[in-house]
Write an enzyme that holds these catalytic residues in place. Structure first.
Site, PDB file in Angstrom:
ATOM      1  CG  ASP A  85      -1.812   1.209   1.292  1.00 58.88           C
ATOM      2  OD1 ASP A  85      -1.736   2.083   0.393  1.00 58.88           O
ATOM      3  OD2 ASP A  85      -2.595   1.307   2.257  1.00 58.88           O
ATOM      4  CG  ASN A 112       2.792   1.506 -13.912  1.00 58.26           C
ATOM      5  OD1 ASN A 112       2.598   2.306 -14.817  1.00 58.26           O
ATOM      6  ND2 ASN A 112       1.853   0.645 -13.494  1.00 58.26           N
ATOM      7  CB  SER A 162       6.749  11.304 -14.923  1.00 52.78           C
ATOM      8  OG  SER A 162       6.341  12.612 -14.588  1.00 52.78           O
ATOM      9  CE1 TYR A 190      -1.477  12.290 -12.632  1.00 48.51           C
ATOM     10  CE2 TYR A 190      -1.479  14.064 -14.253  1.00 48.51           C
ATOM     11  CZ  TYR A 190      -1.281  12.739 -13.931  1.00 48.51           C
ATOM     12  OH  TYR A 190      -0.882  11.849 -14.892  1.00 48.51           O
ATOM     13  CE  LYS A 194       2.353  11.017 -11.709  1.00 51.60           C
ATOM     14  NZ  LYS A 194       2.646   9.572 -11.912  1.00 51.60           N
TER      15      LYS A 194
END
Length: 260
Positions: A85, A112, A162, A190, A194
């Site tokens: 997790d 990923n 990314s 977000y 990234k």
């Protein structure tokens, strides 16, 4: 086909070209829910006889489903699974330690897993969810495992997925939690996550390149998987950033990951 590859290159074509690079490698991938980028990646490379595929994901059931799909491509490939997790650093540290205890030198680490533009929330450790799961969880997981990947003459690879969506926001070094959610914007969050992914790969290459580590970050392209289906119509903001990639299929996108 042979390099240079382009937008029309497929995962199958690229994997066929790079088959000798895949064969005999131990490859660990996080985020392998069925119909995800990670699951398509491991199903594609399985055909080319890696020595071991290690799946790391939040749910044992999803890993079992992906493992079943892998065995349909190559019944002889070895698979190990680890529940992790990424929203709990305790879980991350345990899973990473268990991977190291295998005593198998991992050749390729693919970070990923992630989430996209979700409502505000926090991890078990109190970090904003996207930053905590996409970056911090992988940061701790990767740093623990990478130590065991090093050795004289070795050239381990680390691939951090990314997004071109990093343009939506930098890392807010003084306030990554958006004032505990009071100033939260899911797309800026977000972008922050990234951007952090990209900076992590860059830092690994800079700090560990002399020890043989090859680290890369990549933008996978605009495709519809289970992951992207969780976002709302405001994804059009991101789509404007990635319009040149928006017509890619999952097979095209996985080819990018295989090259990396």
């Amino acid at each position: 086909m042979s390099p240079p590859y382009g937008f029309d290159s497929t995962a199958t074509e690229v994997a066929n070209d790079l088959s000798s690079n895949i064969r005999g490698k131990a490859i660990l991938v996080t985020g392998v829910t069925p119909n995800s980028l990670g699951s398509h990646f491991v199903e594609t490379i399985a055909v080319h006889s890696p020595s071991l595929i290690i799946l790391a994901s939040r749910s044992q059931a999803t890993m079992d489903a992906t493992a079943s799909a892998i065995f349909k491509k190559n019944a002889d490939v070895s698979i190990q699974t680890f529940v992790v997790d990424l929203g709990s650093l305790a879980s991350v540290r345990k899973a990473a330690a268990d991977v190291v205890k295998l005593g198998i030198r991992i050749d390729v680490l693919v970070l990923n897993a992630g989430l996209m533009a979700c409502a505000y929330g926090t991890t078990a450790d109190g970090f904003e969810s996207q930053f905590g799961i996409c970056h911090l969880g992988h940061f701790v997981f990767g740093n623990t495992i990478i130590r065991s990947m090093l050795g004289p003459g070795l050239k381990p690879r680390v691939v951090v997925v990314s997004s071109e969506g990093h343009q939506l926001g930098p890392v807010r070094f003084t306030d990554p939690g958006f004032m505990n959610g009071k100033e939260y914007d899911k797309w800026r969050a977000y972008g922050q996550a990234k951007t952090a992914n990209t900076l992590y790969a860059w830092s690994l290459a800079e700090k560990l390149g002399s020890k043989g580590v090859q680290a890369y970050s990549l933008h996978p392209g605009g495709i519809m998987t289970n992951w992207s289906n969780t976002s709302t119509c405001k994804a059009k903001m991101l789509q404007r950033c990635v319009s040149s990639f928006s017509s890619l299929t999952v097979c095209n996108v996985v080819s990018i990951l295989i090259v990396a």
